[in-house]
Write a protein that holds these residues in place. Sequence first.
Motif, PDB file in Angstrom:
ATOM      1  N   GLN A  81       0.824  -1.214   0.000  1.00  0.00           N
ATOM      2  CA  GLN A  81       0.000   0.000   0.000  1.00  0.00           C
ATOM      3  C   GLN A  81       0.858   1.264   0.000  1.00  0.00           C
ATOM      4  N   LEU A  82       1.884   1.285   0.853  1.00  0.00           N
ATOM      5  CA  LEU A  82       2.724   2.482   0.947  1.00  0.00           C
ATOM      6  C   LEU A  82       3.593   2.663  -0.294  1.00  0.00           C
ATOM      7  N   SER A  83       3.942   1.581  -0.953  1.00  0.00           N
ATOM      8  CA  SER A  83       4.714   1.696  -2.193  1.00  0.00           C
ATOM      9  C   SER A  83       3.899   2.412  -3.264  1.00  0.00           C
ATOM     10  N   VAL A  84       2.599   2.102  -3.328  1.00  0.00           N
ATOM     11  CA  VAL A  84       1.721   2.758  -4.295  1.00  0.00           C
ATOM     12  C   VAL A  84       1.580   4.241  -3.956  1.00  0.00           C
ATOM     13  N   ILE A  85       1.358   4.550  -2.676  1.00  0.00           N
ATOM     14  CA  ILE A  85       1.218   5.947  -2.253  1.00  0.00           C
ATOM     15  C   ILE A  85       2.510   6.711  -2.505  1.00  0.00           C
ATOM     16  N   GLN A  88       2.638   7.516  -6.146  1.00  0.00           N
ATOM     17  CA  GLN A  88       1.634   8.508  -6.538  1.00  0.00           C
ATOM     18  C   GLN A  88       2.019   9.918  -6.112  1.00  0.00           C
ATOM     19  N   LEU A  89       2.693  10.032  -4.968  1.00  0.00           N
ATOM     20  CA  LEU A  89       3.066  11.346  -4.441  1.00  0.00           C
ATOM     21  C   LEU A  89       4.453  11.791  -4.904  1.00  0.00           C
ATOM     22  N   TYR A  90       5.097  10.978  -5.731  1.00  0.00           N
ATOM     23  CA  TYR A  90       6.421  11.306  -6.280  1.00  0.00           C
ATOM     24  C   TYR A  90       7.426  11.633  -5.167  1.00  0.00           C
ATOM     25  N   LEU A  91       7.441  10.793  -4.154  1.00  0.00           N
ATOM     26  CA  LEU A  91       8.360  11.012  -3.043  1.00  0.00           C
ATOM     27  C   LEU A  91       9.762  10.538  -3.408  1.00  0.00           C
ATOM     28  N   LYS A  92      10.741  11.130  -2.734  1.00  0.00           N
ATOM     29  CA  LYS A  92      12.132  10.775  -2.992  1.00  0.00           C
ATOM     30  C   LYS A  92      12.471   9.446  -2.313  1.00  0.00           C
ATOM     31  N   GLU A  93      13.548   8.845  -2.774  1.00  0.00           N
ATOM     32  CA  GLU A  93      14.053   7.572  -2.257  1.00  0.00           C
ATOM     33  C   GLU A  93      13.039   6.452  -2.522  1.00  0.00           C
ATOM     34  N   ALA A  94      13.563   5.294  -2.747  1.00  0.00           N
ATOM     35  CA  ALA A  94      12.712   4.149  -3.056  1.00  0.00           C
ATOM     36  C   ALA A  94      12.344   3.397  -1.785  1.00  0.00           C
ATOM     37  N   ALA A 118      14.022  -7.672   6.743  1.00  0.00           N
ATOM     38  CA  ALA A 118      13.263  -6.851   5.800  1.00  0.00           C
ATOM     39  C   ALA A 118      12.221  -6.000   6.514  1.00  0.00           C
ATOM     40  N   THR A 119      11.578  -6.566   7.538  1.00  0.00           N
ATOM     41  CA  THR A 119      10.572  -5.822   8.297  1.00  0.00           C
ATOM     42  C   THR A 119      11.204  -4.636   9.009  1.00  0.00           C
ATOM     43  N   GLY A 120      12.360  -4.865   9.642  1.00  0.00           N
ATOM     44  CA  GLY A 120      13.050  -3.775  10.329  1.00  0.00           C
ATOM     45  C   GLY A 120      13.476  -2.670   9.380  1.00  0.00           C
ATOM     46  N   ASN A 121      14.046  -3.036   8.234  1.00  0.00           N
ATOM     47  CA  ASN A 121      14.495  -2.035   7.255  1.00  0.00           C
ATOM     48  C   ASN A 121      13.320  -1.231   6.706  1.00  0.00           C
ATOM     49  N   PHE A 122      12.241  -1.924   6.385  1.00  0.00           N
ATOM     50  CA  PHE A 122      11.080  -1.251   5.810  1.00  0.00           C
ATOM     51  C   PHE A 122      10.434  -0.292   6.804  1.00  0.00           C
ATOM     52  N   LEU A 123      10.187  -0.759   8.033  1.00  0.00           N
ATOM     53  CA  LEU A 123       9.521   0.092   9.022  1.00  0.00           C
ATOM     54  C   LEU A 123      10.405   1.266   9.441  1.00  0.00           C
ATOM     55  N   ASN A 124      11.719   1.062   9.490  1.00  0.00           N
ATOM     56  CA  ASN A 124      12.618   2.181   9.792  1.00  0.00           C
ATOM     57  C   ASN A 124      12.535   3.252   8.713  1.00  0.00           C
ATOM     58  N   PHE A 125      12.420   2.821   7.470  1.00  0.00           N
ATOM     59  CA  PHE A 125      12.273   3.772   6.367  1.00  0.00           C
ATOM     60  C   PHE A 125      10.967   4.553   6.503  1.00  0.00           C
ATOM     61  N   VAL A 126       9.899   3.849   6.847  1.00  0.00           N
ATOM     62  CA  VAL A 126       8.573   4.476   6.906  1.00  0.00           C
ATOM     63  C   VAL A 126       8.470   5.471   8.058  1.00  0.00           C
ATOM     64  N   VAL A 127       8.896   5.066   9.266  1.00  0.00           N
ATOM     65  CA  VAL A 127       8.718   5.937  10.431  1.00  0.00           C
ATOM     66  C   VAL A 127       9.612   7.169  10.371  1.00  0.00           C
ATOM     67  N   ASN A 128      10.572   7.177   9.467  1.00  0.00           N
ATOM     68  CA  ASN A 128      11.427   8.353   9.301  1.00  0.00           C
ATOM     69  C   ASN A 128      11.093   9.136   8.036  1.00  0.00           C
ATOM     70  N   ASN A 129       9.938   8.839   7.450  1.00  0.00           N
ATOM     71  CA  ASN A 129       9.448   9.590   6.300  1.00  0.00           C
ATOM     72  C   ASN A 129       8.221  10.379   6.748  1.00  0.00           C
ATOM     73  N   GLU A 130       8.334  11.699   6.771  1.00  0.00           N
ATOM     74  CA  GLU A 130       7.270  12.535   7.331  1.00  0.00           C
ATOM     75  C   GLU A 130       5.952  12.388   6.583  1.00  0.00           C
ATOM     76  N   VAL A 131       6.009  12.197   5.285  1.00  0.00           N
ATOM     77  CA  VAL A 131       4.770  12.084   4.505  1.00  0.00           C
ATOM     78  C   VAL A 131       4.099  10.738   4.763  1.00  0.00           C
ATOM     79  N   LEU A 132       4.862   9.660   4.714  1.00  0.00           N
ATOM     80  CA  LEU A 132       4.283   8.334   4.923  1.00  0.00           C
ATOM     81  C   LEU A 132       3.742   8.167   6.339  1.00  0.00           C
ATOM     82  N   CYS A 133       4.316   8.895   7.299  1.00  0.00           N
ATOM     83  CA  CYS A 133       3.820   8.821   8.678  1.00  0.00           C
ATOM     84  C   CYS A 133       2.425   9.423   8.820  1.00  0.00           C
ATOM     85  N   LYS A 134       2.025  10.233   7.852  1.00  0.00           N
ATOM     86  CA  LYS A 134       0.717  10.880   7.905  1.00  0.00           C
ATOM     87  C   LYS A 134      -0.342  10.131   7.100  1.00  0.00           C
TER      88      LYS A 134
END
Length: 203
Positions: A81-85, A88-94, A118-134
């Motif tokens: 789900q977050l990969s699609v978002i 769509q929002l043209y966010l930086k970094e993959a 993989a779970t640790g790497n993915f969630l660390n990326f998400v919780v440090n992305n201000e847009v995805l946190c919202k």
Amino acid sequence: MSTLLPDESYCKCELGTLLYAGRKNHQIKCEVVDHREITGLFSHVEYDVVITVMPTDQIVNEPKKFKAATRYKEVHKLQTQLSVIHKQLYLKEAVPKFPGPVMFGANSPEVIQERKKATGNFLNFVVNNEVLCKTKVLQEFVENFEEIFENSSATTKIDIPTSDRPLSDLCSPVLGTLETGMQLPKQCSIEELTEEEEKIVQS
């Protein structure tokens, strides 16, 4: 329909509010601390995830920790789900890649370790992305997290030794008491001084 929450008042848990606030006042870290196999008709593996929120404020610097048990399919769904978002929002970094499902051997040590990492790497990326946190999907995911508290260190009891002596003895003057009949030395008078000492006193 918007994929982002309008403001932090829409967050339904404390962790969600902290994540929504952004990185200005906090440093956030996520890690998979443990796992366990659940046996039964539909056996699976649960992963214990801990998210630590460390305030950067010099005054209030006590970290908060939140913990929840999750499954591979739940994290995999969130990643999709977050990969699609993210796209769509043209966010930086993959968005970090996530291992796909396997037909057999899902509970093998190799697969479990791969999914933990993989779970640790993915969630660390998400919780440090201000847009995805919202995003609504992440806010719904963290609603299951509960705050955990560290065990406070046991206080050491200090025994103060007491004396067997009566209190009256402990309160006696430091110099002790004078024996009956004991006379203090007679004070010297000016008449008993020598002529030289008298000159010094009178000068």
